[in-house]
Scaffold this motif. Sequence first.
Motif, PDB file in Angstrom:
ATOM      1  N   ASN A 147      45.856  32.483  11.250  1.00 16.76           N
ATOM      2  CA  ASN A 147      46.983  31.564  11.597  1.00 16.76           C
ATOM      3  C   ASN A 147      46.056  30.556  11.568  1.00 16.76           C
ATOM      4  OD1 ASN A 147      48.945  30.185  12.629  1.00 16.76           O
ATOM      5  ND2 ASN A 147      48.661  30.777  14.548  1.00 16.76           N
ATOM      6  N   ASN A 148      44.548  29.789  12.389  1.00 13.22           N
ATOM      7  CA  ASN A 148      44.620  28.767  12.308  1.00 13.22           C
ATOM      8  C   ASN A 148      43.434  27.996  11.250  1.00 13.22           C
ATOM      9  OD1 ASN A 148      43.790  28.978  15.304  1.00 13.22           O
ATOM     10  ND2 ASN A 148      41.856  29.439  15.505  1.00 13.22           N
ATOM     11  N   LEU A 149      43.468  29.396   9.975  1.00 18.46           N
ATOM     12  CA  LEU A 149      43.156  28.562   8.518  1.00 18.46           C
ATOM     13  C   LEU A 149      44.327  27.819   8.207  1.00 18.46           C
ATOM     14  CD1 LEU A 149      40.885  30.832   7.251  1.00 18.46           C
ATOM     15  CD2 LEU A 149      39.411  28.484   7.961  1.00 18.46           C
ATOM     16  N   ALA A 150      45.755  28.605   8.430  1.00 17.80           N
ATOM     17  CA  ALA A 150      47.090  28.024   7.751  1.00 17.80           C
ATOM     18  C   ALA A 150      47.125  26.880   8.424  1.00 17.80           C
ATOM     19  CB  ALA A 150      47.775  28.609   8.029  1.00 17.80           C
ATOM     20  N   LEU A 151      46.994  26.302   9.885  1.00 20.00           N
ATOM     21  CA  LEU A 151      46.982  25.407   9.981  1.00 20.00           C
ATOM     22  C   LEU A 151      45.995  24.012  10.832  1.00 20.00           C
ATOM     23  CD1 LEU A 151      48.693  26.793  14.111  1.00 20.00           C
ATOM     24  CD2 LEU A 151      49.530  25.397  12.199  1.00 20.00           C
ATOM     25  N   GLN A 152      44.898  23.608   9.570  1.00 20.76           N
ATOM     26  CA  GLN A 152      43.269  23.425   9.465  1.00 20.76           C
ATOM     27  C   GLN A 152      44.098  22.186   9.571  1.00 20.76           C
ATOM     28  OE1 GLN A 152      40.629  25.108   8.018  1.00 20.76           O
ATOM     29  NE2 GLN A 152      38.772  23.651   9.043  1.00 20.76           N
ATOM     30  N   GLU A 153      44.865  22.124   7.687  1.00 26.59           N
ATOM     31  CA  GLU A 153      45.152  20.887   7.423  1.00 26.59           C
ATOM     32  C   GLU A 153      45.747  20.216   8.213  1.00 26.59           C
ATOM     33  OE1 GLU A 153      44.441  18.185   4.762  1.00 26.59           O
ATOM     34  OE2 GLU A 153      43.154  19.443   4.434  1.00 26.59           O
ATOM     35  N   LYS A 154      46.772  20.567   8.642  1.00 29.98           N
ATOM     36  CA  LYS A 154      47.917  20.065   9.721  1.00 29.98           C
ATOM     37  C   LYS A 154      47.126  19.579  10.773  1.00 29.98           C
ATOM     38  CE  LYS A 154      51.900  20.851  12.185  1.00 29.98           C
ATOM     39  NZ  LYS A 154      53.843  21.999  12.211  1.00 29.98           N
ATOM     40  N   LEU A 155      46.278  19.943  11.438  1.00 25.17           N
ATOM     41  CA  LEU A 155      45.663  19.797  12.679  1.00 25.17           C
ATOM     42  C   LEU A 155      44.934  17.953  12.188  1.00 25.17           C
ATOM     43  CD1 LEU A 155      44.578  23.225  14.270  1.00 25.17           C
ATOM     44  CD2 LEU A 155      46.367  21.006  14.812  1.00 25.17           C
ATOM     45  N   TYR A 156      44.549  18.644  11.050  1.00 27.07           N
ATOM     46  CA  TYR A 156      43.549  17.383  10.321  1.00 27.07           C
ATOM     47  C   TYR A 156      44.123  16.587  10.185  1.00 27.07           C
ATOM     48  CZ  TYR A 156      39.282  20.394   9.703  1.00 27.07           C
ATOM     49  OH  TYR A 156      37.649  20.873   9.913  1.00 27.07           O
ATOM     50  N   ARG A 157      45.576  16.511   9.451  1.00 24.00           N
ATOM     51  CA  ARG A 157      46.095  15.118   9.599  1.00 24.00           C
ATOM     52  C   ARG A 157      46.930  14.962  10.690  1.00 24.00           C
ATOM     53  NH1 ARG A 157      49.187  17.949   6.123  1.00 24.00           N
ATOM     54  NH2 ARG A 157      50.194  18.359   7.606  1.00 24.00           N
ATOM     55  N   LEU A 158      46.909  15.732  11.654  1.00 18.42           N
ATOM     56  CA  LEU A 158      47.156  14.931  13.165  1.00 18.42           C
ATOM     57  C   LEU A 158      46.965  14.402  14.113  1.00 18.42           C
ATOM     58  CD1 LEU A 158      50.186  15.051  14.814  1.00 18.42           C
ATOM     59  CD2 LEU A 158      48.680  17.182  15.842  1.00 18.42           C
ATOM     60  N   ARG A 159      44.832  15.590  13.839  1.00 11.14           N
ATOM     61  CA  ARG A 159      44.005  14.353  14.447  1.00 11.14           C
ATOM     62  C   ARG A 159      43.951  12.633  13.564  1.00 11.14           C
ATOM     63  NH1 ARG A 159      37.960  17.047  13.622  1.00 11.14           N
ATOM     64  NH2 ARG A 159      39.582  18.529  15.289  1.00 11.14           N
ATOM     65  N   SER A 160      44.222  12.588  12.616  1.00 11.24           N
ATOM     66  CA  SER A 160      43.719  11.463  11.808  1.00 11.24           C
ATOM     67  C   SER A 160      44.926  10.775  12.258  1.00 11.24           C
ATOM     68  CB  SER A 160      43.648  11.834  10.265  1.00 11.24           C
ATOM     69  OG  SER A 160      43.627  10.826   9.562  1.00 11.24           O
ATOM     70  N   GLU A 161      46.558  11.093  12.152  1.00 11.01           N
ATOM     71  CA  GLU A 161      47.153  10.233  12.642  1.00 11.01           C
ATOM     72  C   GLU A 161      47.239   9.712  14.395  1.00 11.01           C
ATOM     73  OE1 GLU A 161      50.595  12.525  11.779  1.00 11.01           O
ATOM     74  OE2 GLU A 161      51.034  12.504   9.784  1.00 11.01           O
ATOM     75  N   THR A 162      46.709  11.031  14.903  1.00 12.62           N
ATOM     76  CA  THR A 162      46.740  10.484  16.063  1.00 12.62           C
ATOM     77  C   THR A 162      45.254   8.862  16.306  1.00 12.62           C
ATOM     78  OG1 THR A 162      46.793  12.630  16.520  1.00 12.62           O
ATOM     79  CG2 THR A 162      45.604  11.682  17.984  1.00 12.62           C
ATOM     80  N   GLN A 163      44.406   9.487  15.426  1.00  9.13           N
ATOM     81  CA  GLN A 163      43.133   8.387  15.838  1.00  9.13           C
ATOM     82  C   GLN A 163      43.441   7.211  14.229  1.00  9.13           C
ATOM     83  OE1 GLN A 163      39.822   9.211  16.942  1.00  9.13           O
ATOM     84  NE2 GLN A 163      40.300   6.346  16.614  1.00  9.13           N
ATOM     85  N   ASP A 164      44.364   7.435  14.080  1.00  7.85           N
ATOM     86  CA  ASP A 164      44.928   5.779  14.231  1.00  7.85           C
ATOM     87  C   ASP A 164      46.309   4.990  14.264  1.00  7.85           C
ATOM     88  OD1 ASP A 164      43.708   6.522  11.419  1.00  7.85           O
ATOM     89  OD2 ASP A 164      45.620   7.265   9.832  1.00  7.85           O
ATOM     90  N   ALA A 165      46.595   6.177  15.037  1.00  3.57           N
ATOM     91  CA  ALA A 165      47.739   5.858  16.534  1.00  3.57           C
ATOM     92  C   ALA A 165      46.824   4.806  17.224  1.00  3.57           C
ATOM     93  CB  ALA A 165      48.363   6.174  16.870  1.00  3.57           C
ATOM     94  N   PHE A 166      45.879   5.561  18.093  1.00  7.06           N
ATOM     95  CA  PHE A 166      44.746   5.117  19.213  1.00  7.06           C
ATOM     96  C   PHE A 166      44.235   3.791  18.651  1.00  7.06           C
ATOM     97  CE2 PHE A 166      40.749   5.035  20.654  1.00  7.06           C
ATOM     98  CZ  PHE A 166      41.193   4.885  22.460  1.00  7.06           C
ATOM     99  N   ASN A 167      43.918   3.932  17.290  1.00  7.33           N
ATOM    100  CA  ASN A 167      43.349   2.204  17.093  1.00  7.33           C
ATOM    101  C   ASN A 167      44.004   1.440  16.431  1.00  7.33           C
ATOM    102  OD1 ASN A 167      40.915   3.638  16.675  1.00  7.33           O
ATOM    103  ND2 ASN A 167      41.176   4.298  14.085  1.00  7.33           N
TER     104      ASN A 167
END
Length: 191
Positions: free
Chosen positions: A64-84
């Motif tokens: 399940n974590n591996l299935a969510l990994q790409e989505k979580l990385y994308r969400l982390r990137s979007e969150t970082q972009d929003a924070f910046n």
Amino acid sequence: MSTDVVTQLTMDFPELAHLSRQDLEDLLSGTNYFQAVFHSLPRVKAIYDAQAELGNANESIAKNNLALQEKLYRLRSETQDAFNEAKNLEARWQEVEKEQREVYQRFTPQFLLMRLRHSVTAQDDISERLATAFIQRQSLGSSESQSGTATPSGKEIEDFIKEFKEARKIYHKRVIWSDGWSKGQVEWRAD
């Protein structure tokens, strides 16, 4: 072994109570026999079943974590972009706030009063220049009149008086406003 004899071994391990003394000695000396008996014990089976169940659950969670990994990385990137972006907007907000304070500074009562006082001085200078220019034309006209040139006409005098009176009227209005404002008799309104 009979079930009549109660020992510490039979109390701790009731599963072994049915084994004879010879079976117990063989159990201690033979590794394969020990392993076979040990793995057939209900407590050991329960532990192995629980371990297998936990292993399967762990594997399921890992998948399940591996299935969510790409989505979580994308969400982390979007969150970082929003924070910046938020940090950049915060910095821009501080710049705009500073600019706003500088703009509003020009409309504070103290600044407006200073501008009014400067305009009083400027208006006084304008009326004095008008009078000086008229007097100079008069003196030039009188020196030329001795040489045969005419003095200013009544129209020129009327125009000068009208223009001079208007300049002095503006000057005195500004003086009244400035004095009243300085004494607190004029209320400043930011309409």
